[in-house]
Design a protein around this motif. Structure first.
Motif, PDB file in Angstrom:
ATOM      1  N   GLU A   1       0.831  -1.196   0.000  1.00 60.13           N
ATOM      2  CA  GLU A   1       0.000   0.000   0.000  1.00 60.13           C
ATOM      3  C   GLU A   1       0.867   1.248   0.000  1.00 60.13           C
ATOM      4  N   LEU A   2       0.344   2.300  -0.585  1.00 61.23           N
ATOM      5  CA  LEU A   2       1.050   3.575  -0.525  1.00 61.23           C
ATOM      6  C   LEU A   2       1.179   4.038   0.926  1.00 61.23           C
ATOM      7  N   LYS A   3       2.290   4.666   1.223  1.00 62.16           N
ATOM      8  CA  LYS A   3       2.480   5.228   2.556  1.00 62.16           C
ATOM      9  C   LYS A   3       1.467   6.344   2.797  1.00 62.16           C
ATOM     10  N   PRO A   4       1.080   6.566   4.066  1.00 59.21           N
ATOM     11  CA  PRO A   4       0.026   7.560   4.352  1.00 59.21           C
ATOM     12  C   PRO A   4       0.287   8.930   3.738  1.00 59.21           C
ATOM     13  N   ASN A   5       1.530   9.376   3.753  1.00 59.85           N
ATOM     14  CA  ASN A   5       1.806  10.699   3.186  1.00 59.85           C
ATOM     15  C   ASN A   5       1.553  10.731   1.676  1.00 59.85           C
ATOM     16  N   LEU A   6       1.849   9.601   1.009  1.00 59.35           N
ATOM     17  CA  LEU A   6       1.610   9.546  -0.429  1.00 59.35           C
ATOM     18  C   LEU A   6       0.132   9.351  -0.741  1.00 59.35           C
ATOM     19  N   GLN A   7      -0.587   8.657   0.120  1.00 59.89           N
ATOM     20  CA  GLN A   7      -2.043   8.579  -0.042  1.00 59.89           C
ATOM     21  C   GLN A   7      -2.658   9.972   0.029  1.00 59.89           C
ATOM     22  N   HIS A   8      -2.169  10.777   0.952  1.00 59.87           N
ATOM     23  CA  HIS A   8      -2.667  12.155   1.086  1.00 59.87           C
ATOM     24  C   HIS A   8      -2.329  12.965  -0.164  1.00 59.87           C
TER      25      HIS A   8
ATOM     26  N   VAL B   1      -1.904  11.766  -3.221  1.00 61.72           N
ATOM     27  CA  VAL B   1      -2.766  11.288  -4.302  1.00 61.72           C
ATOM     28  C   VAL B   1      -4.164  11.892  -4.179  1.00 61.72           C
ATOM     29  N   ALA B   2      -4.683  11.916  -2.957  1.00 57.44           N
ATOM     30  CA  ALA B   2      -6.014  12.486  -2.741  1.00 57.44           C
ATOM     31  C   ALA B   2      -6.056  13.954  -3.150  1.00 57.44           C
ATOM     32  N   SER B   3      -4.980  14.679  -2.858  1.00 50.61           N
ATOM     33  CA  SER B   3      -4.930  16.098  -3.224  1.00 50.61           C
ATOM     34  C   SER B   3      -4.898  16.274  -4.741  1.00 50.61           C
ATOM     35  N   LEU B   4      -4.103  15.445  -5.418  1.00 44.87           N
ATOM     36  CA  LEU B   4      -3.947  15.585  -6.863  1.00 44.87           C
ATOM     37  C   LEU B   4      -5.182  15.102  -7.613  1.00 44.87           C
ATOM     38  N   ASP B   5      -5.945  14.197  -6.996  1.00 41.97           N
ATOM     39  CA  ASP B   5      -7.162  13.703  -7.649  1.00 41.97           C
ATOM     40  C   ASP B   5      -8.153  14.827  -7.913  1.00 41.97           C
ATOM     41  N   PHE B   6      -8.065  15.887  -7.112  1.00 41.32           N
ATOM     42  CA  PHE B   6      -8.993  17.009  -7.285  1.00 41.32           C
ATOM     43  C   PHE B   6      -8.638  17.868  -8.492  1.00 41.32           C
ATOM     44  N   CYS B   7      -7.429  17.723  -9.008  1.00 43.74           N
ATOM     45  CA  CYS B   7      -7.046  18.502 -10.191  1.00 43.74           C
ATOM     46  C   CYS B   7      -7.859  18.031 -11.389  1.00 43.74           C
ATOM     47  N   LEU B   8      -8.383  18.955 -12.150  1.00 43.17           N
ATOM     48  CA  LEU B   8      -9.240  18.616 -13.270  1.00 43.17           C
ATOM     49  C   LEU B   8      -8.467  18.310 -14.549  1.00 43.17           C
ATOM     50  N   CYS B   9      -7.167  18.537 -14.529  1.00 42.91           N
ATOM     51  CA  CYS B   9      -6.376  18.323 -15.739  1.00 42.91           C
ATOM     52  C   CYS B   9      -6.185  16.831 -16.013  1.00 42.91           C
ATOM     53  N   PRO B  10      -5.859  16.445 -17.246  1.00 42.57           N
ATOM     54  CA  PRO B  10      -5.578  15.040 -17.546  1.00 42.57           C
ATOM     55  C   PRO B  10      -4.400  14.514 -16.736  1.00 42.57           C
ATOM     56  N   LYS B  11      -4.457  13.215 -16.441  1.00 40.86           N
ATOM     57  CA  LYS B  11      -3.393  12.556 -15.675  1.00 40.86           C
ATOM     58  C   LYS B  11      -2.934  11.319 -16.429  1.00 40.86           C
TER      59      LYS B  11
END
Length: 497
Positions: A136-143, A145-155
């Protein structure tokens, strides 16, 4: 048709390419990054001076990301690197990081997306971990990822979204719009949570010689790989096989009729539907299908000798849909398993009977038998709980192959065919098939294709691909929830407009 490989197979191919062919690992990294960058520039109409964020780790996937960042920077885009998981680097990765520093590409050593100005970012590229990731991703990296998921740009994910296991597809990650697989597809692209996070898939070759793949026997098939039998204009019904179907019970009379209609619509020459005598009243609605009562003894049980004579006329057989699981059904199944010498599709109630009867299990272990369980039925066959199956689906399929000679078509959102020689991941279909009766339709198509002379692996995979393609086509003009199995049958063979 593309290969599909494990992380160990990819490492093996990389190692041979480096050590035997003499291709430096730095060249492989440069090729991977450059080809990914080229694909990104083709796929996305980026305006000049677009802001692009490349998230890198300290491994070779991060090195690929640094090469991508450099090429996009050289193409005129404002590119920055977020070094989110610093650590010891390979010489190749460290060299590419130094090149980026020399070009004054901004490099932020942080895992906190809030420290960066990402409001104007037009593209995010995930090159954090790649196929080496487990757990599993480490907690800091999970956080993060959650922050970047809000970006509307393509990933875009490089090789596989970071956090998804390349062998099992399990995990959570930044949800990508596009995943660029390096050299070949990995199982994790198609299994478990993989499809949810991968988005669209593309493959870029990096120069691994094909000879190093000769031991790979697993492939991904799409509807374009569909194989159908060739029919001469002068052909007659006797050339396209005689399909015998055994099933139906007072409680579930319709299942076997779906199988029979699917066998008819997919080209079999003659269709005989065998069921209990009291069920025959249900099978008068399709003039092309010939219903027959299963031969019975005076005691009301199937007559084994008479049933054997019936079986001798078959070119392909279906047994199980709606058959029930009582003593009568058990006797029919036992006789079919003992006496069939042609391709035989074992489905539904037949699988449930086999799962709880060791003697039937021994009888099913023949090379011309094709089992078509869904995941629940497969768990019963293998004495598994669903959680263990989902943890590593391919490992459990490998365990089945080690124990049994019969063919397997495991039905799921990505169905998987397996025999002693190959594994085929079948990428076709949608949620329109998630309804009762779809499996019955599939069993009929498989038997029809086998009766027409296709080898078992081609019959099974092509049946799954055709059914999925038909569902996809129907959903172009209607909602998926409205598609019935009988609609699938009706539209089998429709040509693309």
């Amino acid at each position: 048709m593309n290969y599909i490989i494990t992380r160990e197979q990819m490492r093996y191919q990389d190692t041979r390419t480096i050590e035997e062919a003499g291709v430096a690992s730095a060249i492989l990294m440069e090729t991977a990054g450059a080809r990914c960058a080229d694909l990104i520039l083709r796929e996305y109409s980026l305006e000049s001076f677009s802001d692009i964020l490349v998230i890198c780790g300290h491994g070779n996937n991060g090195g690929d990301g640094m090469v991508i960042a450099r090429h996009l920077y050289c193409a005129g885009h404002r590119t920055s690197i977020m070094l989110a998981d610093p650590g010891p680097m390979s010489p190749e990765t460290e060299a590419n990081l130094m090149i980026c520093r020399n070009l004054d590409i901004p490099i932020y050593e942080t895992d906190d997306a809030s420290e960066l100005d990402i409001e104007d970012v037009t593209l995010i590229i995930d090159a954090l971990y790649g196929i080496g990731f487990k757990g599993e991703l480490k907690p800091n990296l999970q956080h993060m990822v959650a922050s970047l998921d809000f970006c509307l740009c393509p990933k875009i994910a490089i090789d596989i979204p970071s956090g998804i296991d390349a062998d099992t597809g399990t995990g959570t990650a930044l949800k990508a719009d596009l995943t660029i697989a390096i050299e070949e597809y990995k199982y994790g692209h198609f299994l478990a949570q993989g499809p949810t996070y991968c988005g669209q898939l593309r493959v870029v070759p990096i120069g691994v010689p094909r000879i190093y793949k000769k031991d790979c026997h697993s492939f991904v098939l799409h509807p374009d790989d569909l194989t159908l039998t060739y029919r001469e204009e002068s052909a007659h019904k006797g050339q396209f096989g005689r399909v015998l179907l055994f099933g139906g019970s007072p409680d579930f009379p319709g299942s076997i009729m779906l199988s029979a209609k699917a066998a008819l619509k997919s080209g079999a020459g003659l269709i005989y539907l065998y069921s209990r005598a009291e069920n025959l009243m249900f099978y008068t609605g399709c003039a092309e299908i010939m219903p027959r009562a299963i031969p019975m003894e005076s005691k009301g049980m199937p007559d084994q000798e008479a049933l054997e004579r019936v079986l001798n006329a078959a070119t392909a057989i279906v047994v199980g849909p709606g058959m029930g699981q009582d003593a009568y059904a058990h006797k029919v199944l036992e006789t079919v398993l003992k006496c069939s010498s042609v391709p035989t599709v074992i489905d539904a109630d037949a699988i449930s009977l086999i799962a709880r009867d060791p003697e039937l299990r021994e009888l099913m272990d023949k090379e011309h038998f094709i089992l078509t369980p869904h995941k629940g039925e497969f768990c019963r066959l293998m004495n598994l709980v669903m959680e263990d199956l989902d943890k590593d689906l391919i490992a459990q399929i490998e365990a089945f192959r080690a124990r049994h000679r019969c063919k397997l078509l495991l039905k799921d959102h990505r169905s998987i065919y397996a025999d002693q020689d190959r594994i085929l991941v079948l990428v076709s279909g949608n949620d329109a098939l998630a309804t009762g009766g779809s499996g019955d339709v599939l069993s009929g198509i498989i038997a029809s294709f086998a009766a027409q002379g296709l080898e078992s692996h081609i019959a099974a995979s092509s049946a799954s691909l055709l059914m999925g393609k038909t569902a996809e086509m129907l959903c172009q003009g209607r909602h998926s929830y409205s598609v019935r199995p009988s609609d699938i049958i009706e539209h089998l063979g429709d040509k693309d407009e």
